[in-house]
Design a protein around this motif. Structure first.
Motif, mmCIF file in Angstrom:
data_model
loop_
_atom_site.group_PDB
_atom_site.id
_atom_site.type_symbol
_atom_site.label_atom_id
_atom_site.label_comp_id
_atom_site.label_asym_id
_atom_site.label_seq_id
_atom_site.Cartn_x
_atom_site.Cartn_y
_atom_site.Cartn_z
ATOM 1 N N PHE A 13 -9.398 5.997 -0.741
ATOM 2 C CA PHE A 13 -8.067 6.363 -1.245
ATOM 3 C C PHE A 13 -7.301 5.142 -1.751
ATOM 4 C CE2 PHE A 13 -8.471 10.384 1.229
ATOM 5 C CZ PHE A 13 -8.268 11.241 0.161
ATOM 6 N N TYR A 14 -7.541 4.008 -1.102
ATOM 7 C CA TYR A 14 -6.889 2.775 -1.576
ATOM 8 C C TYR A 14 -7.250 2.534 -3.045
ATOM 9 C CZ TYR A 14 -6.140 -2.201 -2.388
ATOM 10 O OH TYR A 14 -5.764 -3.387 -2.938
ATOM 11 N N ALA A 59 8.582 1.164 6.453
ATOM 12 C CA ALA A 59 9.891 0.989 5.825
ATOM 13 C C ALA A 59 10.080 -0.465 5.371
ATOM 14 C CB ALA A 59 10.990 1.390 6.801
ATOM 15 N N TRP A 60 9.621 -1.376 6.228
ATOM 16 C CA TRP A 60 9.790 -2.809 5.944
ATOM 17 C C TRP A 60 8.945 -3.239 4.750
ATOM 18 C CZ3 TRP A 60 6.042 -6.794 7.788
ATOM 19 C CH2 TRP A 60 6.452 -8.087 7.454
ATOM 20 N N ARG A 61 7.703 -2.759 4.671
ATOM 21 C CA ARG A 61 6.790 -3.183 3.628
ATOM 22 C C ARG A 61 6.977 -2.410 2.320
ATOM 23 N NH1 ARG A 61 2.283 -6.523 4.274
ATOM 24 N NH2 ARG A 61 2.316 -6.159 2.033
ATOM 25 N N ALA A 62 7.792 -1.338 2.380
ATOM 26 C CA ALA A 62 7.857 -0.469 1.203
ATOM 27 C C ALA A 62 8.479 -1.183 0.005
ATOM 28 C CB ALA A 62 8.685 0.773 1.530
ATOM 29 N N GLY A 63 7.800 -1.090 -1.128
ATOM 30 C CA GLY A 63 8.349 -1.613 -2.372
ATOM 31 C C GLY A 63 8.241 -0.527 -3.425
ATOM 32 N N ASP A 64 8.469 -0.875 -4.667
ATOM 33 C CA ASP A 64 8.382 0.143 -5.703
ATOM 34 C C ASP A 64 6.939 0.448 -6.100
ATOM 35 O OD1 ASP A 64 10.852 1.123 -5.983
ATOM 36 O OD2 ASP A 64 11.526 -0.489 -7.339
ATOM 37 N N GLN A 65 6.017 -0.476 -5.777
ATOM 38 C CA GLN A 65 4.614 -0.217 -6.113
ATOM 39 C C GLN A 65 3.685 -0.901 -5.112
ATOM 40 O OE1 GLN A 65 3.936 -1.900 -9.978
ATOM 41 N NE2 GLN A 65 5.446 -3.508 -9.667
ATOM 42 N N HIS A 66 2.405 -0.586 -5.226
ATOM 43 C CA HIS A 66 1.333 -1.153 -4.389
ATOM 44 C C HIS A 66 1.503 -0.894 -2.897
ATOM 45 C CE1 HIS A 66 -0.091 -2.872 -8.036
ATOM 46 N NE2 HIS A 66 0.917 -3.718 -8.168
ATOM 47 N N MET A 110 -1.120 -0.706 2.286
ATOM 48 C CA MET A 110 -0.964 -0.457 3.737
ATOM 49 C C MET A 110 -2.113 0.366 4.300
ATOM 50 S SD MET A 110 3.094 0.006 4.473
ATOM 51 C CE MET A 110 3.831 0.407 2.907
ATOM 52 N N LEU A 111 -2.819 1.081 3.423
ATOM 53 C CA LEU A 111 -3.981 1.845 3.892
ATOM 54 C C LEU A 111 -5.059 0.910 4.428
ATOM 55 C CD1 LEU A 111 -4.298 4.584 1.101
ATOM 56 C CD2 LEU A 111 -3.208 4.770 3.340
#
Lengths: 136, 908
Positions: free
Chosen positions: B98-99, B164-171, B175-176
Motif C-alpha cells: 500500500f505504501y 497528528a504530529w507527522r501529518a503534512g499535506d503529502q507523503h 507512516m505505513l
C-alpha cells in the motif's frame, strides 16, 4: 505411662497416619497400650493370628520371613496388612534394641474405624498407596 | 519496585510476561490507530463523505467472512505463535504494498485501502487477546487485563498523536512503513512471551477444549448457535458493531462537513481526537476498570457503554451540532477501549483458550463486522429517506444502544451460568450398575445355573424385582389362604415360570443369601410347602439354619408366627453371633413385648454384635421407658451408632434433650459429635433449628457435622434459608480462617515435633474452614453454585479453580465479599496474614496470639498449642496453660497437666 499428646507426637511421623487428621490420631492413640521391648524380645511370632496392631514408635525391629531378615526403625506400623486382613501373620518381629511399641487392640480399633467413615477412608488411602508402591 | 507492582496489581513472578503483553498491545493499538487515521483522512480528503462510505462498511462486513474462515483454518492447524506470526507478516507485507500504491492517491486504491484496514487491523489486538487467554485464567485475567488494555490504550493514544504530529499535506503514507517497523517489534515480543511461558501455553488449549465446549469437531457456527451464552455474545457484538458504526460514520460526516478537502486538517483532527480518546481510556483503564470490575463485576461493566451512548445520542438527536457528534464519538472512544473492551474480553475467559480461538474470530470479526455493515446500511437508508439524517442517525444510535443494553444485561446473567457450566465437569457422575430390565428369561435361567455366586444373586434379585412389579399385593402366608393365592396366580400367570425349578434347587444353596432369596421366590408358587418347611425349621430345639432366618428377616412381612420367646430362650446358648444378630433383628420385627427381657439381657452381655442388634431391636418398640438407656448407650463407642438409630426412632420427643446435650461441655465430645446425625434423621423443624444453633458451637468437628447434615437436608428437601441466618457464623469462620493462616505464617519456621503437630493441626483446620464456608454458602446461595464452586476450588485444574472463585465473586455481596474473596484468591500466606491482621487486628506477638487461641473453644488445637508451649517453654503461656488444667475437655486437662509437669525439663 505416656499421655495421649505424647503418643500423638510419636505417632504423627508414621505413614499409616499420613491421611488421618491429627485429632483422629489422638483418638487412636488413646486406645493404644504401651509395650516396652528389650533387645531380643519377640514382638509377634510368624503364623500366629494377630489381634493387635503393632506400632513401633521407638527403637529398631527386625522382621523375618523364610530366613530373610529386614531391619526397621521407628516410626512404622509393623503389621497393618495382616491386622486389617485378619490373615495369619507370615512375619516374625524381634526387637533389635530397647524400644517402645504402641499396641492397638482389634476390638476398639475396629469399632472406631467402623463408626467413622472418614477415618476408615484415610486408612484405606494409606493401604492403597502402600499397595500401589508395592506394585510399581 | 513493590509499590509499582502493587499499583499495577502485579505479582513479581507475573511481571515480565504481563509487561511484555502490555507492550504488545501498545504496539498493536498504536499501529491500528495510525492506519485508521490514515485510511480515513486519505479517503475523506480525496473522495469525501457520501453514500459510498457506508457501503465500504458493508463491503468490510462481507469480506470479513472469507477472512475469518481463512484465519480459523490457520488457527485450527497451527500454534497461536505461528498464527500470530503469519498474520503480522501478512499485514506488514500488505502495508509495504500500500505504501507503493498510495503515493499518487489513485482513486481505486483508497476504498481498497479502507476496506483492507477495516478487515485486517482488528486482527492485531485479537492476536494479543488469544495469547492472553492461553496465559491467564479468570481471576488473573480480571486483575491483569486492565494492565494489558492500558498498554493498548496508551498505544492507541500515541499512534493518534504521532499521526497528528507527522501529518503534512503529502507523503503521509510513509507512516505505513513506520507501522511495519513497529509490527516487527510486536512479533518479537510474542516470540519472547511464548518462550517464557512455553509450558503454560502448551497445557492450556488441549485441556480446556474438552472442558467446555466439547471439542473441535463441532463447527464454530454450530457451537455459537448451540450455546445461549455464545449466541448472546454474538448478538452483543453485532449490536455494538451497528451502534459504534453509526457513531463513527456520523463523526466522519461531521469532519467532512467541517474540513472538506484538507488532508492535513482532517488527519490532525482525527489523530488528535483519537489520541485524546485513548488518553481518557488509559486513565479510565489504569484507575478505574480493574477496580470497577472487581467491585461491581463483569455484568455491570457491560452495561456502562450502551447506557452512556444512549445518553450521548440524545444530544445528537436534539441538537445535531458538531460538538454533540464529537462528544458522542469521544464517549464511544473513551469507553470502548477501556471498560467495555475489558468486560467483553473477560466474557471469553471461562470458555477456555481453545474454544475461544475457535469462536472469537468468528464473533469479533464476523458478528461485529456484520453489525458494522448493518449500522452502515441503516445510515444509508436514513440518508435516503429522511431530510435531516443527523438527528435521525442520533435516534438510530439511541435504538441500537438500547438493544445493546438489553443484550448486555442478558449476557451478564448468562456469564454466571457459563462459569457454572465450566465447573460442572468437575462433578463426577456415577451410574450404579444395575441389572437391566431387558435381560431375557433365557439369560436369567443360565445365570441361575452359574458357578459364580454374585451372578446367581444378581439373577435372583432381578427376578424378585420383576415379581414385585407383577404382584401388587404381597402374598404373605399368614394373611391369605393358599387357595386364594393360587387363584390369583392362575389369573396372573399363564404357567409356572420356567426358572422355578432352578430357583427351588437354589433354596438349598450353601450361600444362605442365595438360599433365602430363592426361598422368597419359590414360596410364591408353593406357599403351603414352604410355610411348613419354615415352621418345622423354627420348631426345632437347635437354632434354625441361616437361610430361613435370613428369609424371614429380609423378605417375610409377618414373621411373628414363627418366633416365640420360649424358642428364643431355648436357643440362646447355642446361637452363634451371626444367628444371634438375625434373631435379634427378627425380635425387633415381631414387636412381641415378652421378648424385651431377652433383648435387655443381650445388651448387657459380652457379645457386642448381638448387643448392637438387640439395641436396634429394642428401639423398634419405641417405648419411652427405654429412652434413658439409649442416651446412656451413646457413650460407649461400640454402641453409639445403634443408639443413634434407636434415638432417631423416637423422633421429635428426644430433640430437646439432644439440644441440651449438644450445648453441655460436660458431655463427652464423641457423644456430642454424633448428635447432628441423629437430629438430621429426625428432621423436624426443631431438629433443624438445633442444627443451625450447633454451627456456633466451638468444636470444629461438631459444627462441621451439623453443617454437613444441614447441607444434606437442604439438597434432599429443597429447603430455603435466609442468608442472614448464616452470615454471622460465616464471619466467625472467616475470622478463624485468617487467625489460623496468621498463626501458620508465624510458626512456619519453627522446629520440633510439637511445632510440626501444631502446623498439621492448623492446616487441617484451615482446610475445614474453607469447606465449612463453602458449605455454609451452600445453605443460602443456589446450592449447586456453592457445591460446584467448592469442587472447582479444590480442583487441581487451575482454570476450574479460577472460574469457581469468579462464580462465587459474582454471587456474594456486601461485607462478606470483602473478607471472603481474599481467602479464595490464592494469596500467599504473608499477604493473607497481612489482610487478616488489618481486618481483625490480630496481635503481632506469637505468645499473645497463642494465648488468645487457648482461650477459644477448639479443644484439640489447645492441646497442640500446649504441647508447643511446653516443648519450647514459652513462659508467657505458662499461666494460660495453668488455666487449661480446669478446661472442660478431659484431653485438654490431661495435656495441660502433662505440660506443667515437664516444664523446665523439656528438651528444646
Amino acid at each position: 505411662m505416656l499421655k495421649t499428646i505424647e503418643k500423638v507426637l510419636l505417632l504423627q511421623e508414621m505413614r499409616l497416619f499420613d491421611f488421618v487428621s491429627t485429632e483422629r490420631v489422638a483418638e487412636m492413640a488413646q486406645m493404644c497400650l504401651e509395650r516396652s521391648v528389650a533387645a531380643g524380645d519377640v514382638i509377634f511370632e510368624a503364623e500366629q493370628s494377630v489381634d493387635n496392631l503393632y506400632l513401633l514408635v521407638r527403637g529398631k525391629v527386625e522382621l523375618e520371613r523364610n530366613g530373610m531378615r529386614l531391619p526397621f526403625s521407628s516410626a512404622i506400623a509393623l503389621n497393618p496388612w495382616t491386622f486389617f486382613s485378619r490373615q495369619p501373620q507370615p512375619l516374625r518381629a524381634t526387637a533389635l534394641e530397647d524400644g517402645l511399641v504402641l499396641v492397638g487392640q482389634r476390638s476398639p480399633l475396629e469399632e472406631l474405624l467402623t463408626s467413622d467413615p472418614e477415618l476408615c477412608y484415610s486408612v484405606l488411602r494409606y493401604l492403597a498407596s502402600e499397595g500401589l508402591e508395592g506394585h510399581c | 519496585m513493590e509499590a509499582i507492582l502493587n499499583l499495577l496489581q502485579l505479582r513479581r513472578e507475573e511481571a515480565p510476561t504481563a509487561l511484555l503483553m502490555s507492550a504488545y498491545f501498545f504496539i498493536a493499538l498504536s499501529c491500528t490507530s495510525i492506519i485508521k487515521s490514515l485510511q480515513n483522512s486519505f479517503y475523506l480528503t480525496t473522495v469525501g463523505w457520501d453514500w459510498r462510505l457506508p457501503m465500504l462498511y458493508v463491503a468490510i462486513a462481507l469480506l470479513s467472512g472469507p477472512v475469518v474462515l481463512s484465519y480459523r483454518a490457520l488457527a485450527a492447524r497451527r500454534s497461536h505463535l505461528v498464527l500470530g506470526s503469519v498474520t503480522i507478516l501478512f499485514i506488514m507485507a500488505s502495508l509495504a504494498v500500500f505504501y507503493g500504491l498510495l503515493a499518487g492517491r489513485p482513486a481505486w486504491v483508497l476504498p481498497v485501502f479502507y476496506i483492507w484496514g477495516g478487515v485486517f487491523t482488528v486482527l492485531l489486538p485479537i492476536q494479543g487477546w488469544i495469547f492472553s487467554y492461553d496465559l491467564y485464567h479468570t481471576r488473573e485475567a480480571k486483575r491483569l487485563y486492565a494492565l494489558l488494555g492500558t498498554g493498548g490504550i496508551l498505544g492507541g493514544a500515541c499512534g493518534g498523536f504521532y499521526t497528528a504530529w507527522r501529518a503534512g499535506d503529502q507523503h503521509n503514507e510513509v507512516m505505513l512503513l513506520h507501522v511495519c517497523g513497529l509490527l516487527a517489534v510486536g512479533l518479537l515480543i510474542l516470540a519472547v512471551v511464548h518462550r517464557l511461558n512455553a509450558e503454560r501455553l502448551r497445557e492450556g488449549p488441549a485441556q480446556d477444549s474438552a472442558e467446555t465446549e466439547g471439542g473441535a469437531n463441532v463447527s464454530a457456527i454450530g457451537k455459537i448457535w448451540a450455546s445461549p451464552y455464545l449466541r448472546n455474545l454474538a448478538v452483543l457484538m453485532l449490536v455494538s458493531g451497528a451502534a459504534t458504526t453509526l457513531v463513527d460514520l456520523l463523526y466522519k460526516w461531521a469532519l467532512d462537513q467541517r474540513y472538506s478537502g484538507s488532508e492535513q486538517q482532517i488527519t490532525q483532527f482525527f489523530g488528535t481526537l483519537l489520541g485524546s480518546m485513548f488518553v481518557v481510556s488509559a486513565l479510565l483503564q489504569l484507575l478505574g476498570t480493574s477496580r470497577f470490575l472487581r467491585r461491581w463485576g463483569v455484568a455491570l461493566g457491560l452495561l456502562v457503554m450502551p447506557a452512556v451512548l444512549a445518553l450521548g445520542s440524545l444530544g445528537v438527536a436534539f441538537t445535531a451540532a458538531f460538538w454533540a457528534i464529537v462528544l458522542l464519538k469521544a464517549l464511544d472512544g473513551g469507553l470502548r477501549s477501556s471498560l467495555d473492551r475489558t468486560s467483553v474480553e473477560l466474557l471469553y475467559v471461562p470458555l477456555g483458550s481453545a474454544a475461544t480461538a475457535s469462536v472469537k474470530s468468528l464473533i469479533d470479526l464476523g458478528a461485529n463486522r456484520v453489525g458494522d455493515g448493518l449500522g452502515a446500511a441503516l445510515l444509508v437508508g436514513v440518508t435516503i429517506v429522511v431530510f435531516s439524517p443527523v438527528q435521525a442517525a442520533g435516534v438510530l444510535v439511541l435504538v441500537a444502544a438500547t438493544v445493546w443494553f438489553l443484550a448486555a444485561r442478558s449476557l451478564g446473567n448468562e456469564y454466571r451460568g457459563m462459569l457454572r457450566r465450566s465447573l460442572v465437569s468437575v462433578q463426577t457422575t456415577s451410574h450404579p450398575l444395575s441389572v437391566s430390565e431387558s435381560i431375557n428369561e433365557g439369560t436369567l435361567r443360565d445365570a441361575l445355573e452359574s458357578a459364580n455366586s454374585t451372578t446367581v444373586q444378581l439373577a435372583l434379585q432381578n427376578l424378585i424385582e420383576r415379581e414385585a412389579r407383577s404382584l401388587e399385593d404381597d402374598l404373605a402366608f399368614s394373611t391369605q389362604s393358599e387357595e386364594s393365592i393360587q387363584s390369583q396366580l392362575s389369573g396372573m400367570y399363564q404357567a409356572i415360570p420356567s426358572w422355578l425349578a432352578r430357583v427351588e434347587r437354589l433354596t438349598e444353596h450353601s450361600d444362605p443369601e442365595i438360599a433365602a432369596a430363592a426361598l422368597h421366590l419359590a414360596q410364591r408358587y408353593r406357599p403351603r410347602y414352604y410355610r411348613d418347611f419354615l415352621q418345622e425349621a423354627f420348631a426345632q430345639d437347635e437354632p434354625p439354619p441361616l437361610a430361613p432366618l435370613l428369609y424371614l428377616n429380609r423378605y417375610a412381612q409377618e414373621p411373628s408366627s414363627f418366633l416365640t420367646a420360649e424358642r428364643v430362650r431355648h436357643w440362646q446358648q447355642q446361637l452363634d453371633p451371626t444367628r444371634a444378630v438375625l434373631v435379634a433383628d427378627l425380635i425387633g420385627r415381631t414387636g412381641q413385648s415378652e421378648m424385651v427381657p431377652i433383648l435387655q439381657e443381650w445388651i448387657g452381655g459380652d457379645d457386642r454384635r448381638r448387643a448392637i442388634a438387640a439395641i436396634r431391636a429394642l428401639a423398634t418398640f419405641r417405648d419411652p421407658a427405654h429412652i434413658d438407656q439409649m442416651f446412656e448407650l451413646l457413650g460407649p463407642a461400640w454402641s453409639r451408632q445403634a443408639a443413634d438409630a434407636a434415638l432417631i426412632s423416637y423422633g421429635e420427643s428426644v430433640v430437646g434433650r439432644l439440644r441440651d446435650m449438644l450445648k453441655d461441655p460436660g458431655v463427652e465430645l464423641q457423644v456430642r459429635r454424633e448428635i447432628p446425625r441423629v437430629l438430621a434423621a429426625i428432621d423436624s423443624a426443631e431438629a433443624r433449628d438445633t442444627l443451625v444453633g450447633a454451627l456456633y458451637l466451638p468444636d470444629s468437628l461438631l459444627s462441621f457435622y451439623a453443617l454437613k447434615e444441614l447441607n444434606r437436608l437442604r439438597s434432599q428437601q429443597k429447603l430455603t434459608y435466609e442468608a442472614e441466618s448464616f452470615l454471622p457464623v460465616i464471619q466467625i469462620w472467616v475470622r478463624q480462617y485468617y487467625e489460623l493462616v496468621y498463626l501458620r505464617h508465624q510458626i512456619a519456621g519453627q522446629q520440633g515435633t510439637a511445632s510440626q503437630l501444631l502446623r498439621k493441626a492448623v492446616q487441617e483446620r484451615i482446610e475445614w474452614k474453607v469447606e465449612k464456608i463453602f458449605r455454609a454458602l451452600g445453605l443460602f446461595l443456589p446450592q449447586e453454585d456453592a457445591y460446584i464452586s467448592y469442587l472447582g476450588y479444590t480442583s487441581d485444574r487451575r482454570r476450574l479453580r479460577e472460574n469457581a472463585i469468579e462464580l462465587i465473586d459474582s454471587i456474594i455481596r456486601g461485607e462478606l465479599r470483602k473478607t471472603l474473596l481474599p481467602i479464595f484468591g490464592q494469596q500467599s500466606d504473608r499477604e493473607l496474614a497481612r489482610i487478616g491482621g488489618s481486618l481483625f487486628g490480630f496481635p503481632s506477638d506469637l505468645d499473645i496470639l497463642l494465648s488468645d487461641i487457648l482461650g477459644e473453644g477448639d479443644a484439640w488445637l489447645k492441646c497442640c498449642i500446649i504441647a508447643v508451649a511446653a516443648s519450647q517453654e514459652m513462659e508467657a503461656l505458662k499461666s494460660a496453660v495453668g488455666r487449661a488444667v480446669n478446661d472442660v475437655s478431659p484431653l485438654v486437662r490431661e495435656t495441660a497437666e502433662w505440660a506443667l509437669s515437664r516444664w523446665g525439663t523439656a528438651a528444646r
